[in-house]
Design a protein around this motif. Structure first.
Motif, PDB file in Angstrom:
ATOM      1  N   ASN A  95      33.383  57.472  35.307  1.00 55.81           N
ATOM      2  CA  ASN A  95      32.588  57.682  36.623  1.00 55.81           C
ATOM      3  C   ASN A  95      33.563  57.550  37.778  1.00 55.81           C
ATOM      4  O   ASN A  95      34.107  56.502  38.028  1.00 55.81           O
ATOM      5  N   PRO A  96      33.706  58.534  38.562  1.00 52.58           N
ATOM      6  CA  PRO A  96      34.698  58.527  39.493  1.00 52.58           C
ATOM      7  C   PRO A  96      33.943  57.417  40.645  1.00 52.58           C
ATOM      8  O   PRO A  96      34.938  57.024  41.777  1.00 52.58           O
ATOM      9  N   ASN A  97      32.829  57.071  40.609  1.00 53.87           N
ATOM     10  CA  ASN A  97      32.282  56.138  41.671  1.00 53.87           C
ATOM     11  C   ASN A  97      32.447  54.497  41.139  1.00 53.87           C
ATOM     12  O   ASN A  97      32.102  53.745  41.831  1.00 53.87           O
ATOM     13  N   GLU A  98      33.275  54.295  40.350  1.00 54.85           N
ATOM     14  CA  GLU A  98      33.303  52.953  39.616  1.00 54.85           C
ATOM     15  C   GLU A  98      34.852  52.542  40.203  1.00 54.85           C
ATOM     16  O   GLU A  98      35.681  53.231  40.343  1.00 54.85           O
ATOM     17  N   THR A  99      34.572  51.460  40.849  1.00 50.97           N
ATOM     18  CA  THR A  99      35.839  50.971  41.646  1.00 50.97           C
ATOM     19  C   THR A  99      36.399  49.477  40.793  1.00 50.97           C
ATOM     20  O   THR A  99      37.553  48.957  41.231  1.00 50.97           O
ATOM     21  N   ASP A 100      35.517  48.902  40.023  1.00 54.10           N
ATOM     22  CA  ASP A 100      36.037  47.924  39.193  1.00 54.10           C
ATOM     23  C   ASP A 100      35.069  47.806  37.958  1.00 54.10           C
ATOM     24  O   ASP A 100      34.130  48.312  37.859  1.00 54.10           O
ATOM     25  N   ALA A 101      35.541  46.822  36.922  1.00 53.30           N
ATOM     26  CA  ALA A 101      34.556  46.446  35.874  1.00 53.30           C
ATOM     27  C   ALA A 101      35.079  44.930  35.498  1.00 53.30           C
ATOM     28  O   ALA A 101      36.207  44.634  35.601  1.00 53.30           O
ATOM     29  N   CYS A 102      34.349  44.500  34.724  1.00 59.68           N
ATOM     30  CA  CYS A 102      34.410  43.005  34.311  1.00 59.68           C
ATOM     31  C   CYS A 102      35.422  43.245  32.897  1.00 59.68           C
ATOM     32  O   CYS A 102      35.406  44.024  32.630  1.00 59.68           O
ATOM     33  N   GLY A 103      35.844  42.041  32.780  1.00 62.42           N
ATOM     34  CA  GLY A 103      36.835  41.952  31.456  1.00 62.42           C
ATOM     35  C   GLY A 103      36.147  42.590  30.275  1.00 62.42           C
ATOM     36  O   GLY A 103      36.802  42.858  29.578  1.00 62.42           O
ATOM     37  N   CYS A 104      34.922  42.262  30.002  1.00 68.04           N
ATOM     38  CA  CYS A 104      34.322  42.474  28.748  1.00 68.04           C
ATOM     39  C   CYS A 104      33.833  43.712  28.746  1.00 68.04           C
ATOM     40  O   CYS A 104      33.403  44.178  27.619  1.00 68.04           O
ATOM     41  N   GLY A 105      33.748  44.488  29.884  1.00 73.60           N
ATOM     42  CA  GLY A 105      33.442  45.820  29.920  1.00 73.60           C
ATOM     43  C   GLY A 105      31.947  45.961  30.086  1.00 73.60           C
ATOM     44  O   GLY A 105      31.407  47.094  29.750  1.00 73.60           O
ATOM     45  N   GLU A 106      31.061  45.267  30.291  1.00 70.32           N
ATOM     46  CA  GLU A 106      29.492  45.264  30.149  1.00 70.32           C
ATOM     47  C   GLU A 106      29.014  45.473  31.508  1.00 70.32           C
ATOM     48  O   GLU A 106      27.946  46.226  31.530  1.00 70.32           O
ATOM     49  N   SER A 107      29.606  45.345  32.544  1.00 72.66           N
ATOM     50  CA  SER A 107      29.295  45.626  34.082  1.00 72.66           C
ATOM     51  C   SER A 107      30.314  46.165  34.741  1.00 72.66           C
ATOM     52  O   SER A 107      31.804  46.049  34.527  1.00 72.66           O
ATOM     53  N   VAL A 108      29.974  46.964  35.723  1.00 71.31           N
ATOM     54  CA  VAL A 108      30.982  47.698  36.697  1.00 71.31           C
ATOM     55  C   VAL A 108      30.689  47.457  38.049  1.00 71.31           C
ATOM     56  O   VAL A 108      29.444  47.116  38.486  1.00 71.31           O
ATOM     57  N   THR A 109      31.386  47.756  39.024  1.00 68.96           N
ATOM     58  CA  THR A 109      31.344  47.913  40.428  1.00 68.96           C
ATOM     59  C   THR A 109      31.063  49.384  40.900  1.00 68.96           C
ATOM     60  O   THR A 109      32.163  50.070  40.549  1.00 68.96           O
ATOM     61  N   LEU A 110      30.095  49.970  41.570  1.00 70.16           N
ATOM     62  CA  LEU A 110      30.039  51.131  41.702  1.00 70.16           C
ATOM     63  C   LEU A 110      29.763  51.442  43.316  1.00 70.16           C
ATOM     64  O   LEU A 110      29.104  50.550  43.759  1.00 70.16           O
ATOM     65  N   VAL A 111      30.408  52.324  43.813  1.00 68.77           N
ATOM     66  CA  VAL A 111      29.920  52.782  45.183  1.00 68.77           C
ATOM     67  C   VAL A 111      29.237  54.012  45.177  1.00 68.77           C
ATOM     68  O   VAL A 111      29.461  54.750  44.537  1.00 68.77           O
ATOM     69  N   PRO A 112      28.515  54.198  46.169  1.00 68.09           N
ATOM     70  CA  PRO A 112      27.617  55.709  46.096  1.00 68.09           C
ATOM     71  C   PRO A 112      28.576  56.629  46.575  1.00 68.09           C
ATOM     72  O   PRO A 112      29.596  56.498  47.279  1.00 68.09           O
TER      73      PRO A 112
END
Length: 117
Positions: A95-112
């Protein structure tokens, strides 16, 4: 002018989705995002028999993908991929809108997604 597809699916992911949908009797892959996890958002997937009225419908590689209307701006430009490693196999969103992810890979930070000018 042709409108660009909201998202795509890789050949390997399409093959896996078709297998799963055939075994479940579902007609659509529904994808979206929800709030959760330490990074703020999580990807969600489900197999459904009918889309909701405001959902975005995407056809790619023989799979009908339904994008939750509230998630569309967070998923624009994404590719769904089926990732196989020696110890796991799972769907992965590129996803090009993903700006960060948690260490375990279960969640992400997304911007519109930003509207093209």
């Amino acid at each position: 002018m042709t409108q660009k597809q909201a998202l795509t699916i890789s050949e390997t992911a399409a093959a896996r989705v078709k297998d799963i949908m055939a075994s479940r009797g579902a007609g659509y892959l529904r994808v979206g995002v929800k709030k959760g996890g330490c990074a703020g958002m999580e990807y969600v997937m489900d197999y459904i028999t009918a889309p909701e009225p405001l959902d975005e419908i995407v056809e790619d590689k023989g799979v009908t993908i339904v994008v939750d209307a509230t998630s569309l701006l967070f998923l624009l430009g994404s590719e769904i991929h089926w990732d196989v490693t020696p110890i796991s196999s799972k769907f992965v969103f590129r996803n090009p809108n993903e700006t960060d992810a948690c260490g375990c890979g279960e969640s992400v930070t997304l911007v519109p997604a930003q509207q093209a000018s």
